[in-house]
Design an enzyme around this catalytic site. Sequence first.
Site, PDB file in Angstrom:
ATOM      1  N   HIS A  18       0.836  -1.208   0.000  1.00 24.65           N
ATOM      2  CA  HIS A  18       0.000   0.000   0.000  1.00 24.65           C
ATOM      3  C   HIS A  18       0.869   1.256   0.000  1.00 24.65           C
ATOM      4  CE1 HIS A  18      -3.036  -2.701   2.209  1.00 24.65           C
ATOM      5  NE2 HIS A  18      -3.569  -2.453   1.022  1.00 24.65           N
ATOM      6  N   LYS A  42     -16.034  -7.728   4.536  1.00 24.41           N
ATOM      7  CA  LYS A  42     -14.855  -7.969   5.365  1.00 24.41           C
ATOM      8  C   LYS A  42     -15.128  -7.588   6.821  1.00 24.41           C
ATOM      9  CE  LYS A  42     -11.457  -7.042   1.744  1.00 24.41           C
ATOM     10  NZ  LYS A  42     -10.319  -6.210   1.361  1.00 24.41           N
ATOM     11  N   ARG A  92      -2.685  -6.652  -7.954  1.00 23.04           N
ATOM     12  CA  ARG A  92      -1.560  -7.540  -7.642  1.00 23.04           C
ATOM     13  C   ARG A  92      -1.475  -8.703  -8.606  1.00 23.04           C
ATOM     14  NH1 ARG A  92      -3.834  -6.991  -2.415  1.00 23.04           N
ATOM     15  NH2 ARG A  92      -4.889  -8.908  -2.931  1.00 23.04           N
ATOM     16  N   SER A 130      -3.003  -7.618   2.820  1.00 25.05           N
ATOM     17  CA  SER A 130      -3.305  -7.494   4.250  1.00 25.05           C
ATOM     18  C   SER A 130      -3.794  -8.810   4.832  1.00 25.05           C
ATOM     19  CB  SER A 130      -4.362  -6.411   4.479  1.00 25.05           C
ATOM     20  OG  SER A 130      -3.864  -5.147   4.140  1.00 25.05           O
TER      21      SER A 130
END
Length: 167
Positions: A18, A42, A92, A130
Amino acid sequence: MSKVAIYAGSFDPITRGHQDLITRSLNFCSRLVVAVATGGTKQPLFTIEERIALVRAAIGSEKRVDVRPLQGKLLVDFAKENGATLLIRGLRAVSDFEYEFQMALMNRHLAPSTETVFMVPSLDTTYISSSIVREVAFHGGEVDDLLHPEVARALKAKIAAVGKATR
């Protein structure tokens, strides 16, 4: 002319990946708003207040970056409120693309003057997420090099606190 961009995410916790995108995003804008999001599916480990504080710690004294909560509204509305016309999104892997592409198209539908820019991480941070960092840390793995030192300390403390609460 001033260009404002938004980089939104849960940042639970903020990683070196990040940080890399935040730093590199400043090449495209004069001001970057890091939007720490809540909601969705989440269940975060850190509270929104903790995540905002950790993002601020990780970015240091960079004056062109603001950190704000994003709660209960669409990203394009948040962008409009902050004078932003650019949305920064990280990719990613190929698996990220389909979801991000759909979101970019919906955001364009809702706010045609707002553009989405996809950025790929630096080679040394491509594998960092994360959720993987949290999982490795929960099982005692070493993640200090993947996080700002203050974030690493906070993650260890949070895991210790969660461990005590579940015993």
